[in-house]
Design an enzyme around this catalytic site. Structure first.
Site, PDB file in Angstrom:
ATOM      1  N   PRO A   2       0.824  -1.208   0.000  1.00 10.31           N
ATOM      2  CG  PRO A   2      -0.734  -1.559   1.666  1.00 10.31           C
ATOM      3  CD  PRO A   2       0.566  -2.049   1.164  1.00 10.31           C
ATOM      4  CD  GLU A   3       4.357   3.391  -3.240  1.00  8.82           C
ATOM      5  OE1 GLU A   3       4.558   4.606  -3.041  1.00  8.82           O
ATOM      6  OE2 GLU A   3       5.054   2.705  -3.992  1.00  8.82           O
ATOM      7  CG  HIS A  89      -1.524 -14.144   7.312  1.00 10.18           C
ATOM      8  ND1 HIS A  89      -0.464 -14.491   8.127  1.00 10.18           N
ATOM      9  CD2 HIS A  89      -1.428 -14.926   6.225  1.00 10.18           C
ATOM     10  CE1 HIS A  89       0.243 -15.445   7.537  1.00 10.18           C
ATOM     11  NE2 HIS A  89      -0.313 -15.729   6.380  1.00 10.18           N
ATOM     12  NE  ARG A 108       4.823  -9.647   2.057  1.00 10.38           N
ATOM     13  CZ  ARG A 108       5.081  -9.234   0.830  1.00 10.38           C
ATOM     14  NH1 ARG A 108       6.042  -8.356   0.619  1.00 10.38           N
ATOM     15  NH2 ARG A 108       4.387  -9.654  -0.176  1.00 10.38           N
ATOM     16  NE  ARG A 150      19.465  15.362   2.715  1.00  9.73           N
ATOM     17  CZ  ARG A 150      18.337  14.739   3.090  1.00  9.73           C
ATOM     18  NH1 ARG A 150      17.251  15.430   3.328  1.00  9.73           N
ATOM     19  NH2 ARG A 150      18.326  13.434   3.233  1.00  9.73           N
TER      20      ARG A 150
END
Length: 269
Positions: A2-3, A89, A108, A150
């Site tokens: 999931p983003e 799960h 996971r 950076r």
DNA sequence: ATAATCACCTGCTCGC
DNA sequence: TGCGAGCAGGTGATTA
């Protein structure tokens, strides 16, 4: 994985089922996610006012505090009838007064569930987060200003949650392709004009993915609860050695900071 | 202070 | 067919 678009799609899919409901109880079958699961006893019979999103966190707000949920790498939410048997799960159930249950599945176990009194943003996990990519304060000027010292790869910079949140590996690859920027260029060497383009492409790809999630959104009741992943629209992610959709040059696969990176050596400079 | 690496966890693919 | 190795990936913690 999931983003941000998938988290937002999840939020939109479940909100009508949970907002305004009372939490009648819960079951934590596996308390060991990324951090120990927190659901304080005082939430019993509390009213869930609304579901918000900050970065990839879903914030379930009650009168006096909020549950803070992260789906990690493999988490998903679904609405099931209370009492339906959990799968292997299905780690956490939140029972609602509607007769339905909000169920968290996470094979996971990289996800998390915390509680924060008062304002959710005060939680230590949220306190240092950067700007939201779809808000107006995220633009080329911001990226340019934040990147001046950076030396890291611009792709790693784009994925730094202290700078801007919600841009994971998939959409970082896609946005850099759309902006024509090579992933490994040092962040401080990217010009203001190119950051303008990058910021607008980040917004475009995230917005398109959210809309795609809206169109392909499965019913969160009784389904597997997994929104579409925008797969068909991806131009570089997962396509190394395949032809660039623009110029047909085989796409280059490299690694930047332990992450799979794909770009077109002809289109991106 | 910045950057690079590690760790957490399971399911899946791959080579032998 | 079975099995170990490698990989995937968000992100805080640790090390350089």
């Amino acid at each position: 994985m999931p983003e941000l678009p998938e988290v937002e799609t999840t939020r939109r899919g479940i909100r009508s089922h949970v907002e305004g409901r009372r939490l009648t109880g819960w079951e934590v079958r596996q308390p060991q996610l990324r951090w120990p699961v927190e659901v304080p006893a005082k939430l019993r019979n509390a009213r869930l006012l609304r579901v918000r999103r900050r970065a990839k966190y879903l914030l379930f707000e009650f009168d006096e505090g909020a549950l803070i949920l992260h789906l990690g790498m493999s988490g998903s939410l679904r609405i099931v009838e209370t009492g339906s048997p959990p799968g292997k799960h299905d780690h956490v159930d939140l029972h609602l007064d509607s007769g339905y249950t909000l169920r968290l599945r996470d094979p996971r176990r990289f996800g998390s569930l915390h509680y924060q009194d008062n304002v959710a943003e005060q939680h230590w996990l949220l306190a240092r987060l950067g700007v939201e990519p779809l808000e107006d304060d995220f633009d080329g000027a911001y990226l340019h200003r934040m990147s001046r010292k950076r030396k890291i790869a611009v792709k790693s910079f784009l994925m730094d949650g202290r700078v801007v949140v919600g841009i994971g590996n998939i959409y970082a690859n896609e946005a850099l392709f759309m902006a024509g920027i090579r992933p490994r260029i040092a962040a401080r060497r990217v010009t203001r004009a190119r950051y303008d383009l990058l910021a607008s492409q980040v917004k475009a790809v995230l917005q398109a993915a959210i809309e795609e999630g809206g169109t392909t959104l499965r019913d969160f009741v009784g389904s597997d609860g997994r929104p579409g992943y925008f797969r068909a629209e991806l131009k570089v992610y997962g396509r190394e050695r395949l032809p660039c959709v623009v110029c047909a040059t085989p796409l280059t696969g490299i690694r930047t900071g332990q992450r799979a990176t794909v770009y077109c050596r002809n289109c991106q400079h």
